[in-house]
Design a protein around this motif. Sequence first.
Motif, short mmCIF file in Angstrom:
data_model
loop_
_atom_site.label_atom_id
_atom_site.label_comp_id
_atom_site.label_asym_id
_atom_site.label_seq_id
_atom_site.Cartn_x
_atom_site.Cartn_y
_atom_site.Cartn_z
N UNK A 1 39.66 49.14 41.41
CA UNK A 1 39.17 50.50 41.20
C UNK A 1 40.25 51.52 41.52
N UNK A 2 41.07 51.26 42.54
CA UNK A 2 42.15 52.19 42.88
C UNK A 2 43.30 52.07 41.89
N UNK A 3 43.63 50.84 41.48
CA UNK A 3 44.77 50.64 40.59
C UNK A 3 44.54 51.24 39.21
N UNK A 4 43.33 51.08 38.68
CA UNK A 4 43.05 51.50 37.31
C UNK A 4 42.06 52.64 37.21
N UNK A 5 41.39 53.00 38.28
CA UNK A 5 40.50 54.15 38.28
C UNK A 5 39.21 53.95 37.52
N UNK A 6 38.67 52.72 37.43
CA UNK A 6 37.46 52.45 36.68
C UNK A 6 36.30 52.18 37.63
N UNK A 7 35.09 52.51 37.17
CA UNK A 7 33.89 52.32 37.98
C UNK A 7 33.19 50.98 37.72
N UNK A 8 33.59 50.30 36.64
CA UNK A 8 32.96 49.02 36.28
C UNK A 8 34.00 48.14 35.63
N UNK A 9 34.00 46.85 36.03
CA UNK A 9 34.99 45.95 35.47
C UNK A 9 34.54 44.51 35.68
N UNK A 10 35.18 43.61 34.89
CA UNK A 10 34.97 42.17 35.00
C UNK A 10 36.29 41.55 35.42
N UNK A 11 36.26 40.58 36.32
CA UNK A 11 37.49 39.93 36.76
C UNK A 11 37.27 38.42 36.74
N UNK A 12 38.24 37.71 36.17
CA UNK A 12 38.22 36.24 36.08
C UNK A 12 39.24 35.70 37.07
N UNK A 13 38.79 34.89 38.01
CA UNK A 13 39.68 34.37 39.06
C UNK A 13 39.53 32.87 39.16
N UNK A 14 40.61 32.15 39.49
CA UNK A 14 40.49 30.71 39.74
C UNK A 14 39.72 30.47 41.04
N UNK A 15 38.80 29.52 41.02
CA UNK A 15 37.93 29.28 42.18
C UNK A 15 38.71 28.81 43.38
N UNK A 16 39.73 27.97 43.20
CA UNK A 16 40.47 27.38 44.31
C UNK A 16 41.68 28.21 44.73
N UNK A 17 41.74 29.46 44.35
CA UNK A 17 42.81 30.36 44.77
C UNK A 17 44.20 29.81 44.43
N UNK A 18 44.31 29.29 43.22
CA UNK A 18 45.61 28.80 42.77
C UNK A 18 46.34 29.93 42.04
N UNK A 19 47.65 29.82 41.96
CA UNK A 19 48.46 30.86 41.31
C UNK A 19 48.51 30.63 39.79
N UNK A 20 48.31 31.68 39.02
CA UNK A 20 48.44 31.63 37.57
C UNK A 20 49.66 32.47 37.22
N UNK A 21 50.81 31.86 37.17
CA UNK A 21 52.06 32.58 36.95
C UNK A 21 52.70 32.26 35.60
N UNK A 22 52.21 31.22 34.91
CA UNK A 22 52.77 30.86 33.61
C UNK A 22 52.34 31.89 32.57
N UNK A 23 53.33 32.42 31.82
CA UNK A 23 53.04 33.49 30.87
C UNK A 23 52.09 33.01 29.77
N UNK A 24 52.22 31.78 29.34
CA UNK A 24 51.35 31.26 28.28
C UNK A 24 49.90 31.19 28.75
N UNK A 25 49.69 30.70 29.95
CA UNK A 25 48.33 30.60 30.47
C UNK A 25 47.70 31.98 30.64
N UNK A 26 48.52 32.92 31.07
CA UNK A 26 47.99 34.28 31.23
C UNK A 26 47.54 34.83 29.89
N UNK A 27 48.37 34.64 28.85
CA UNK A 27 48.01 35.16 27.53
C UNK A 27 46.77 34.47 26.98
N UNK A 28 46.62 33.17 27.25
CA UNK A 28 45.44 32.46 26.76
C UNK A 28 44.17 33.02 27.41
N UNK A 29 44.22 33.24 28.72
CA UNK A 29 43.05 33.75 29.43
C UNK A 29 42.72 35.17 28.99
#
Length: 925
Positions: free
Chosen positions: A121-149
């Motif tokens: 909310x502070x970074x983007x200034x929005x009142x409503x949003x959806x966030x997709x996160x890995x359950x096991x707190x793993x890092x998603x750093x591969x550019x291809x995986x990010x684009x797919x998600x």
Amino acid sequence: MHNLEIEDFYHHDFTTASEWEVFIARLEEIIHEWKLPQTKIGPPLKSGDFINLSWEKQSEKLNFADVAFTLKHYKLQLNDDQMNEHVASDDSEDSNTQSQIDILNTSNDFAKIDEEHLEIARYYGVREFIVLTPTKQIAISDETRIKILVSSLTIALNNANCEVPALVQIQEPWQNSYSGIGVGRGTSSHLDMIHLKKIPPHCRHLTGLLALFKQKITEGCSIRLDPVNVSIKFTYLLKDWTSYTWTQDPPDFDFMQGETLGVVELGKLPFGATFDPVGELQLFTTWSQMSENIIVDSESFTDLEPQLATEWSAKVKMIPSTACLLGEYLTDFLDLCNNHKTMIDLLGEGATDIGNNDSTLSSALNILTESKIPTISRVMSRAASTKKNNKNVEGPIPEEVLLPVLYFLFPDADELVKSPYEDVSGYNMDDDAWRGVKTCAVNGLVWRFAIVAAHCAHNLGGAAALAQLWHEFVQELHFRWERGIVIPGVGTGLPDSVRTCLLHQKLQMMNCCIERKRAREESAHKQQNIDDFESESDDEFYECTEEDAAKQDEVQLKRTLKLKHLLWNRPSGRLAKHPSLRLLKTGEPLYLPITQDPVPKTEDQLEADAEVMMQLGTDKHASEMRARLMSASLLSDMESFKAANPESELADFIRWYSPRDWIEEDTLDEWGQPTGHLSPRMKIPNNPWATTWNSAQPVPAHRQRRLFDDTREAEKAIHYLMSKDIGEIAQLILPVLTHAALYTLSQQKQDALPNLPDVTQNILNKLQYATKPINQKMKLYEEIASDIESVEVLVAQVTSLQHKFCGDEQSKELTAFIIQLMRGKEVTIYGGARGTIGQRITAMFRDAQKANYLMGASGGSASVSGAGDEKHKTFPEPSCKEFILRAVTPRPSPTSAAQPQRLYVCLKRDYIRMAGFFCEDTTFL
């Protein structure tokens, strides 16, 4: 047949959905379940809504390529009044989505929320949003995986016609980095983020950030931009408080250097933090909605000086685990309650030698309580001279500290009484503000001993120090019992098992024994004189009224006809003549007997008696045994009554002792008093009353066997106290110490904590419940100690803030400011740098900068020169710089519709974060 099998073997079902399609379908399904496509445009946000209002949260788990994800939805819950106002005034549709409207709203810029993922909310200034996160707190750093998600979220949002922006948590979890997409109403929004440990040189100031922002939004379209709107917030930290530091010194035990120090400190428990509970002050200087044309911030020059900021706000950060003296005292004492070491384990074999009355009085307490009370100097000199020849109980408390402590507990042993006890003989716990707490009178002996025990245990040696103090305490009690000296600060009378703790009851029992012993010895020779006087006189004279004169004459006439009482049957032990009753048989006046006092018992003795009664059972033999145990006092009273009234009957005794069991009639007897008869329960054959009366002999109270053996009970009380291990001793003291701690807390008055009396009352309610049973409920005491420590921390924090911001000045403005700071939120400073609070904060930073500059100069590396004035600034470099850049421009081409653009930048010493919300027109490219 064979051909069919081959044909089935090579058949492929190309309609089967892939894992990616299943994942997208599940995303779309969840979005529909949450009813996000039906979201309407809400009312404009107000200042502070991101922080003050609650956020609605919902989540759902799903899988993609054997990786578990969690889809979360966050939405700001607006007030009903805001929604009603918006419904009443909303008569037109906006061409922008809700998120595009929110990013242009400046009311919640730089709002910091500590909850998970709400930093979006502070970074983007929005009142409503959806966030997709890995359950096991793993890092998603591969550019291809990010684009797919991100592509999966984009397809799902488009298919569901959902305008809520959706993001994916990327990079390492600690980086809090998010990237996503927003679609709807012919537009597409890209939510991009950069998080770097090394800050590029051109991004350190506003000038470079403006160039970067303009290059991004004008890329591909040659248009002239309007001036960019800029909001800026700088954070300054103050950790070195210099002269504004506040701490609470621990109590001083150097008693011998000051005459009043020991007494004053011993009677109070310490209160406050051992170090400053306020860790740092965060000062926020803000410039809101300024055009880029009126402000300059470059490497060579800046207009962003704190004193020129349009808004000031502040927040304090407290020390996470503040150590407070009162809380430490209670915690240490609770630990002692679980210590099962005996007195011998802690002090050696000499700890059991209670009452060893050597002529030299080797113990310091025995010296202290000589019949001729010596001064402290005489005690010390005599103890030093006899130390080589006597076996003392050694402990960690030095003699020069122990003696003032003992004088404080037993001030009557001092020639110059410095701390006498108040009169506690008539003290009623019900009349006190602490009614219901079963401990003792405030500032009594047990109260003082509990506080002194806490001091010794915490500062002078722990369990061994408490054992040494207890040993000397019990020795003094034994000495006073042998000498017949009343224990001070406890009061006289029977043990109060209803309103006081067990330790206080034991001391009351000893005082009762001492009084009975002294009274018995004093009355022994007096009674002998009375008996001699009665044996010399045949007639007895008692005062009577004129109304009784005529009746006395008639009675005297009848008495002259009777034989005089035999020597063995003469009346004795008379207290006074009853005002109205006469003996039924002879008509002589009924005399009230001198009876033995009730048998005092402490709470543990009463429980033991009740347990014995319960164990007897319910049969006839048990009932008889129970009646016999309960009739000891009744037998004594009957014997005293018979001695005072030789020719009395059971009915005479009943009329005096139990009037309800004598039923009067309307007629009068020959002596002029109403006739009557015994109650039905008194007429039962062989009932306990009749049986006891028949076995009773006419024996006056002073010749009876004592119902209460004061010698035995005093020795039992001393043995009870002497036989306890250190944990049991601590449990005896714990209720009083907890009461004293709560009393100390209640003495604190803080205008900045208006609910402090209510909190204290809630703790008091717990303490009332905890002190009722003999067997302590340690868990409850641990909760009470934790509550007291929590409140102590709050009081210490408020006291520190008052010392820093108010000093000797007290005002409603400063008090209200401190109340807001204590809530842990960012507080607006009215008047900014020119206000009272702003000037105080400016002085704090100036003093801290001076101290740092002087420390640097004293190190030899710095020289005081003309450049020194430039180095010596009022404020240090900002610890954090935040910028929000906004613009409305057509993208991706000059013919596109104007779209809102937003860039958030956070600069710290070790990283830079950029979060961009860039919108494009998807209709008019």
